[in-house]
Design an enzyme around this catalytic site. Structure first.
Site, PDB file in Angstrom:
ATOM      1  N   ASP A  45       0.808  -1.232   0.000  1.00  0.00           N
ATOM      2  CA  ASP A  45       0.000   0.000   0.000  1.00  0.00           C
ATOM      3  C   ASP A  45       0.839   1.279   0.000  1.00  0.00           C
ATOM      4  OD1 ASP A  45      -3.008  -0.728   0.423  1.00  0.00           O
ATOM      5  OD2 ASP A  45      -1.931  -2.023   1.794  1.00  0.00           O
ATOM      6  N   TYR A  64      -9.811  -0.370   3.088  1.00  0.00           N
ATOM      7  CA  TYR A  64      -9.211  -0.308   4.423  1.00  0.00           C
ATOM      8  C   TYR A  64      -8.855   1.109   4.840  1.00  0.00           C
ATOM      9  CZ  TYR A  64      -8.564  -4.798   6.677  1.00  0.00           C
ATOM     10  OH  TYR A  64      -8.776  -5.948   7.380  1.00  0.00           O
TER      11      TYR A  64
END
Ligand SMILES: [Cu+2]
Length: 627
Positions: A292, A376
């Site tokens: 990420d 998320y």
């Protein structure tokens, strides 16, 4: 006016940097991925040299390579250089890449046909607008139809009932569009079979659960005399601590020059990289292992925080100035939240004989930011405590990855059931923090401490005795270590030249959480690309260009440049400018309670002074109560 070399990038600097860049790239259509302060050499910052403000812009353009990284000097108003990235280690995906992947998927006839075959309306613009596409990095597992070196994304999809619906409640299971972003085409539609779509609502907004609780009375945090901290630019001062906070596109929330009572502790501390590998056999998830930080530029997904919601009390916020994909300045207001929190008791003793009680309250300074990356949300919270403890707490929340399932496909060991016809794959979140030490301003050494049992003998007849042992980790290979909570293992950073009143070198210990390491096995694409996550600890001697646990550019890369490669020369790390890399992690076995939005789960680590002070440094705390 002189700007501190580590001050955050200003909106003016963004505009100036883009202007200088464009003067040198006039004919090219550039899509920016990020803008960042090119941090000056550590020795220059610590010295007294006048330092120009240099800005780095990254992105992609028409050239058939891995994109550009350009440096411009906004102090001297001059262009410095452009470095072209290679096809096997490309610049992070930007908003334009993701937008292209979504548009290509939604206009692909075969994909539309497969979606329609699942009974989903694709007949109008309005109906198509309700289909949510999530493009995922395909690094390491790009489909064979995509030529090597092309930017690849895998698009998975969901159906919403209206614009504000939680799309994740209704996954279009089994369907993946493989997108070649470089060639601007969908190369393959993967369909592992139709699974009926769950029908239950996954809404979690305030009106959806019906009545909200009415018995929670107001809890107000007030500081009538103001806060005990001071903020000047991005420098924060509180209770002897001084530190700078800023936002970096890859590292997110960064601390610089952290010192206590004018004694340096850390030169730089931040997340270096993170990876979220999935353990499920389902072809919708088995390949997922997004980095990420570097693949998506986590720092560009920072939230604008709200008083009373994200942070409570007397808050000071710092903004983050970034660049849009088409080169405009973009300000995220309230990107870093700074405030004080009461933290229970700092210490206490009641003397039964004299009936005397002494108690002091603890409090901490909180420096935090939240990043939303697809489904998320990650909060990164640095805490500074009155007793010199420094803590990093990662808060994980948001919405778990989901699968629809049938009686034939249900597989609770790899994807526990979390809702009606809805399961969620097992996965891990592994966060590698890079801690650039500068303990007491000199060179530092690393030790591993743990408890050793003393064999039974006449002087230890019951075998109850144990001792604390400390052994030096003097080379990079010796410093590749894992957590061992069963022997109370921790790692200590020592300044051998700085001794406390008791003749012992001053130290801080890293107290790890009970984190696992990565489960993906050696030799897998995931283990190659995120080798850092295979161990909880690494250490290296400081090098200006070694900031990235998985390598500086990870889109379409195969693991080059990461910690495994960085430490292959097995350099000496004894009594040096020490950098520690610590991976903290959670294994997430989703629960029904994680749906439709996940209560915060926590992980992190503590840095605790060990002989940094000569005694309890909080004896001088004032009493808050009578008696
Ligand atoms: Cu998770």
């Amino acid at each position: 006016m002189t700007v501190n070399p580590l001050e955050s990038v200003s909106a003016d600097e963004v505009a100036t940097a883009v202007k200088i860049f464009r003067e040198h790239h006039p004919d090219e259509k550039s899509f920016f991925s990020s803008i960042a302060l090119k941090e000056p050499n550590k020795s220059d910052v610590l010295g007294s040299k006048k330092i120009s403000r240099v800005i780095e812009l990254t992105g992609v353009d028409q050239q058939a390579d891995g994109g550009f990284a350009s440096l411009v000097d906004v102090t001297e108003n001059k262009f410095i250089t452009t470095t072209r990235l290679t096809l096997d280690a490309q610049v992070a995906y930007n908003v334009a890449d993701l937008g292209v992947a979504i548009i290509l998927t939604k206009s692909n006839p075969e994909w539309l046909e497969r979606v329609a075959a699942r009974g989903i309306d694709v007949s109008t613009e309005e109906a198509l607008a309700l289909i949510q596409i999530d493009p995922w990095p395909a690094g390491g597992y790009a489909h064979e139809s995509i030529p090597k070196g092309h930017r690849a994304l895998r698009c998975i999809s969901f159906v919403k009932k209206d614009a504000t619906d939680n799309g994740y409640a209704r996954p279009i299971h089994g369907l993946i569009a493989h997108v070649d972003v470089t060639a601007r085409t969908v190369t393959h539609i993967e369909d592992s079979g139709v699974i009926p779509m769950p029908t239950a609502s996954g809404r979690y907004d305030a009106t959806s659960p019906g009545a909200t609780r009415s018995d929670l009375k107001p809890l107000s945090i007030t500081q009538p005399e103001g806060t005990s901290f001071k903020v000047t630019g991005n420098k924060i001062s509180w209770q002897g601590f001084d530190v700078r906070a800023s936002v970096h596109p890859v590292n997110g929330l960064v601390l610089h020059e952290l010192s206590l009572q004018d004694r340096p502790i850390l030169y730089r501390a931040a997340l270096s990289e993170m990876v979220v590998p999935y353990g499920d056999s389902d072809p919708m998830h088995s390949w997922k292992h997004v980095l990420d930080a570097s693949e998506y530029n986590m720092g560009t997904m920072i939230n604008s925080l709200k008083l009373g919601c994200d942070c409570l009390g007397e808050i000071h916020y710092l903004d983050s100035h970034q660049v849009t994909f088409d080169g405009n300045a973009r300000t995220i207001e309230n990107a870093i939240c700074i405030h004080e929190e009461d933290y229970g008791i700092q210490w206490k003793h009641t003397d039964e004989l004299s009936k005397m009680t002494e108690v002091r309250r603890s409090r901490r300074l909180v420096i935090s930011s939240v990043f939303s990356i697809g489904n998320y949300d990650y909060g990164f919270y640095w805490y500074l405590y009155l007793d010199g403890t420094i803590q990093m707490e990662v808060k994980l929340t948001g919405i778990v990855g989901v699968s629809a399932f049938t009686e034939e496909t249900v597989n609770p060991a790899q994807a526990p059931i979390i809702g009606e016809n809805l399961s969620s794959p097992v996965h891990q979140h592994l966060f590698c923090f890079r801690l650039d030490w500068h303990l007491d301003g000199g060179s530092n050494s690393l030790f591993e401490n743990q408890i050793e049992l003393i064999p039974t003998s006449p002087s230890n007849p019951e075998g109850t005795q144990f001792k604390s042992v400390s052994r030096p980790l003097a080379t990079e290979s010796e410093a590749i270590r894992d957590n061992a909570p069963h022997v109370s293992r921790n790692w200590k950073v020592v300044n051998p030249a700085s001794k406390n009143k008791w003749g012992v070198p001053v130290a801080y210990k890293l107290l790890p959480a009970a984190s696992p390491t990565m489960f993906a096995q050696a030799g897998s694409q995931i283990a190659l690309r995120a080798a850092f996550a295979s161990h909880n600890l690494w250490a290296t001697p400081f090098a200006e260009d070694e900031l990235s646990a998985a390598g500086p550019s990870t889109v379409m890369h195969a693991g080059q440049g990461g910690l495994a490669e960085m430490t292959a020369g097995n350099r000496n790390i004894d009594d040096c400018d020490l950098v520690m890399w610590h991976t903290v992690a959670l294994t997430h076995v989703p629960r029904p309670e994680d749906w439709p939005v996940m209560p915060v789960e926590y992980t992190g680590f503590h840095l605790i002074p060990v002989g940094f002070f000569n005694e309890n440094p909080t004896l001088d705390l004032p009493k808050n109560c009578e008696g």
